[in-house]
Design an enzyme around this catalytic site. Structure first.
Site, PDB file in Angstrom:
ATOM      1  N   CYS A  46      -3.579  11.244 -24.975  1.00 55.88           N
ATOM      2  CA  CYS A  46      -4.117  10.551 -23.825  1.00 55.88           C
ATOM      3  C   CYS A  46      -3.503  10.982 -22.638  1.00 55.88           C
ATOM      4  O   CYS A  46      -4.193  11.153 -21.581  1.00 55.88           O
ATOM      5  CB  CYS A  46      -4.301   9.278 -24.070  1.00 55.88           C
ATOM      6  SG  CYS A  46      -4.927   8.701 -25.794  1.00 55.88           S
TER       7      CYS A  46
HETATM    8  C1  BEZ Z   1      -2.508  10.174 -28.985  1.00 57.39           C
HETATM    9  O1  BEZ Z   1      -3.074   9.869 -27.647  1.00 57.39           O
HETATM   10  O2  BEZ Z   1      -1.475  10.956 -29.111  1.00 57.39           O
HETATM   11  C2  BEZ Z   1      -3.136   9.341 -29.919  1.00 57.39           C
HETATM   12  C3  BEZ Z   1      -3.668   7.944 -29.758  1.00 57.39           C
HETATM   13  C4  BEZ Z   1      -4.291   7.483 -30.780  1.00 57.39           C
HETATM   14  C5  BEZ Z   1      -4.151   7.885 -32.148  1.00 57.39           C
HETATM   15  C6  BEZ Z   1      -3.868   9.202 -32.214  1.00 57.39           C
HETATM   16  C7  BEZ Z   1      -3.158   9.947 -31.212  1.00 57.39           C
END
Ligand code: BEZ
Length: 220
Positions: A46
């Site tokens: 994210c």
């Molecule tokens: C991420 O942004 O890395 C992420 C967020 C939630 C679940 C899996 C990955």
């Protein structure tokens, strides 16, 4: 449970965001909008995505598109996390991020994954928002819906490419082929008769009666 489809009017809503209260349709105004969600703040994928949208802000602006993000985290978390995003990506996030801790808007847009069984992907027993993307036109009609899994960061150049295709096909009676990018040949709309296609696109190349290649001027 939401089952939004292309062509539906994007549901309107009021929400709190990092840029203050937002009344969604009013906020869109006469622009296009990219409304996207991310699973959770302070997560690696994210963070790279938010940086990328900030980096591409000029590209969205050039197309008359406003970006807006949503996640289940609260405003305090969003505001703290933006500092990290700015620092890590060397950017300045200016688009609003909606706080949706009760998943009211996520539910309206079907941004929750009903098949999500990974216990690390839930907050308070309910799933994170997934990586949804809605492109909405100035009439508030939904023109693109894409959903990515939490494990895969989005390609925002692809989203810009689709916006270019949508905006061009709104102006001209054309469609765009696989892997098209701006400047490449387009295709005459299949609904055009031979005579109409000749009038609209003189000198186009007919590969088959239903597949007619058109070179548009760069400023088309
Ligand atoms: C991420 O942004 O890395 C992420 C967020 C939630 C679940 C899996 C990955």
């Amino acid at each position: 449970m939401s089952a939004l489809r292309l062509g539906n009017i994007a549901p309107d809503f009021e929400a709190m965001s990092t840029k203050g209260p937002i009344s969604f349709h009013k906020w869109i105004g006469d622009s296009w909008a990219v409304f996207f969600s991310h699973p959770c703040d302070f997560t690696p994928v994210c963070t790279t995505e938010l940086s990328e949208v900030a980096r591409l802000s000029g590209e969205f602006e050039r197309r008359g598109v406003k970006a807006i993000d949503l996640a289940v985290s609260d405003l305090e978390s969003h505001n703290k996390w933006i500092e990290d995003v700015n620092e890590i990506g060397n950017v300045d996030v200016q688009f609003p991020i909606i706080a949706d801790p009760d998943r009211r808007i996520a539910g309206l847009y079907g941004m929750l994954d009903s098949e999500e069984h990974d216990p690390t992907n839930v907050v308070d027993g309910i799933p994170f928002t997934v990586r949804s993307v809605f492109v909405i036109d100035p009439t508030k009609k939904i023109r693109l819906i894409i959903t990515y899994p939490a494990s895969c960061g989005r390609n925002f150049h692809e989203i810009l490419r689709v916006i270019d295709s949508l905006q061009l096909s709104d102006r001209k009676k054309i469609v765009t082929p696989a892997n098209w990018t701006p400047g490449k040949d387009v295709l005459a709309h299949v609904s055009l008769s031979k005579e109409e296609a000749e009038k609209e696109f003189p000198g186009h190349r007919e590969v088959k009666p239903y597949l007619r290649l058109v070179s548009l001027p760069t400023d088309a």
